[in-house]
Design an enzyme around this catalytic site. Structure first.
Site, PDB file in Angstrom:
ATOM      1  N   SER A 149      -4.763  -2.804  -7.792  1.00  0.00           N
ATOM      2  CA  SER A 149      -4.602  -1.565  -7.010  1.00  0.00           C
ATOM      3  C   SER A 149      -4.288  -0.523  -7.910  1.00  0.00           C
ATOM      4  CB  SER A 149      -3.990  -1.987  -5.984  1.00  0.00           C
ATOM      5  OG  SER A 149      -4.207  -0.835  -4.723  1.00  0.00           O
ATOM      6  N   ASP A 170     -13.043  -4.635   1.005  1.00  0.00           N
ATOM      7  CA  ASP A 170     -11.930  -3.528   0.772  1.00  0.00           C
ATOM      8  C   ASP A 170     -11.784  -2.124   1.535  1.00  0.00           C
ATOM      9  OD1 ASP A 170      -9.704  -2.214  -0.395  1.00  0.00           O
ATOM     10  OD2 ASP A 170     -10.192  -3.276  -2.276  1.00  0.00           O
ATOM     11  N   HIS A 179      -8.748  -6.144   0.624  1.00  0.00           N
ATOM     12  CA  HIS A 179      -7.969  -5.756  -0.345  1.00  0.00           C
ATOM     13  C   HIS A 179      -6.928  -6.952  -0.949  1.00  0.00           C
ATOM     14  CE1 HIS A 179      -6.356  -2.696  -2.921  1.00  0.00           C
ATOM     15  NE2 HIS A 179      -5.252  -2.802  -2.656  1.00  0.00           N
TER      16      HIS A 179
END
Length: 243
Positions: free
Chosen positions: A146, A206, A238
């Site tokens: 991320s 996501d 995610h």
């Protein structure tokens, strides 16, 4: 400095239950460093995501060798992000590599350039320390999830971040880069690390770092001359995936 642990709690948009599967993705980018043809030391620097801490990722140093035994010889570095105000969270402070102004993270969002440069500086300090310990830059892989994945991309391929902080050698390349549910924050490569292999894994569902970021990022990197890229998508949000 390059601290390697921080035990704090905070907002965490990663999926801890699926982290055990993450090494299967990361392995794509660092397997080359585990070949039996060399005994040179190698290292992996891995950066966590927003609101997370190194404590959530330190299990990689046990999980990776369980998949590839030779990876037990890697030096593992898990730097902590500083605790900073995050705009998307009303200015609440939490561990973050840089500020976020838009949510979800879609293509074209505003970048926190100052924060990104500071984050890349942390990576370079970690690299310098590893070089002082006798590990060549060419034997260091940079990865992240991320926000950490966005920083990893910038640290390896960005226009003005290509030199080693320890040696100043702009001709030295990293071993590999891996970004997991990350995104691109620059539009010009440094030209030094264009041949560094990249693995980009992303969940097709996501809703935090949107899936479009992967295709956009890979296409832009190809335009910049970064073509040794393996990109894979998975039917998850995610988080990571068994494959």
């Amino acid at each position: 400095h390059c601290p390697t642990k921080m035990l704090r709690t905070g907002f965490n948009h990663s999926n801890s239950k699926k982290r055990v599967l993450l090494p299967l993705l990361l392995l794509h980018s660092i397997r080359a460093m585990s070949t039996s043809s060399t005994k040179k030391p190698a290292a992996l620097i891995f950066l966590h995501g927003l609101g997370d801490t190194p404590a959530g990722w330190s299990s990689l140093q046990d999980q990776l060798p369980s998949i590839e035994p030779s990876l037990s010889n890697l030096k593992y570095v898990f730097p902590p992000a500083p605790t900073i105000p995050i705009s998307i969270n009303g200015g609440m402070t939490m561990p973050g590599w840089f500020d976020l102004y838009d949510w979800p993270v879609s293509v074209g969002i505003k970048n926190d350039e100052e924060g990104l440069k500071k984050a890349v500086g942390v990576v370079k300090e970690c690299v310098a320390r590893l070089e002082e310990e006798g590990i060549d830059k060419s034997r260091i892989a940079i990865g992240g999830f991320s926000q950490g994945g966005a920083v990893a991309l910038r640290a390896v391929y960005d226009d003005d971040q290509g030199t080693s902080s320890a040696t100043g050698d702009g001709g030295s390349s990293y071993a590999a880069c891996a970004t997991l549910s990350g995104w691109l924050t620059f539009d010009k490569s440094n030209g030094v690390n264009d041949k560094v292999p990249l693995f980009w894994g992303h969940g097709s569902f996501d809703d935090k770092v949107l899936f479009d970021q992967q295709k956009y990022g890979v296409d832009k990197l190809n335009e910049m001359g970064v073509t040794n890229v393996e990109d894979s998508s998975y039917p998850v949000g995610h988080s990571s995936h068994p494959k």
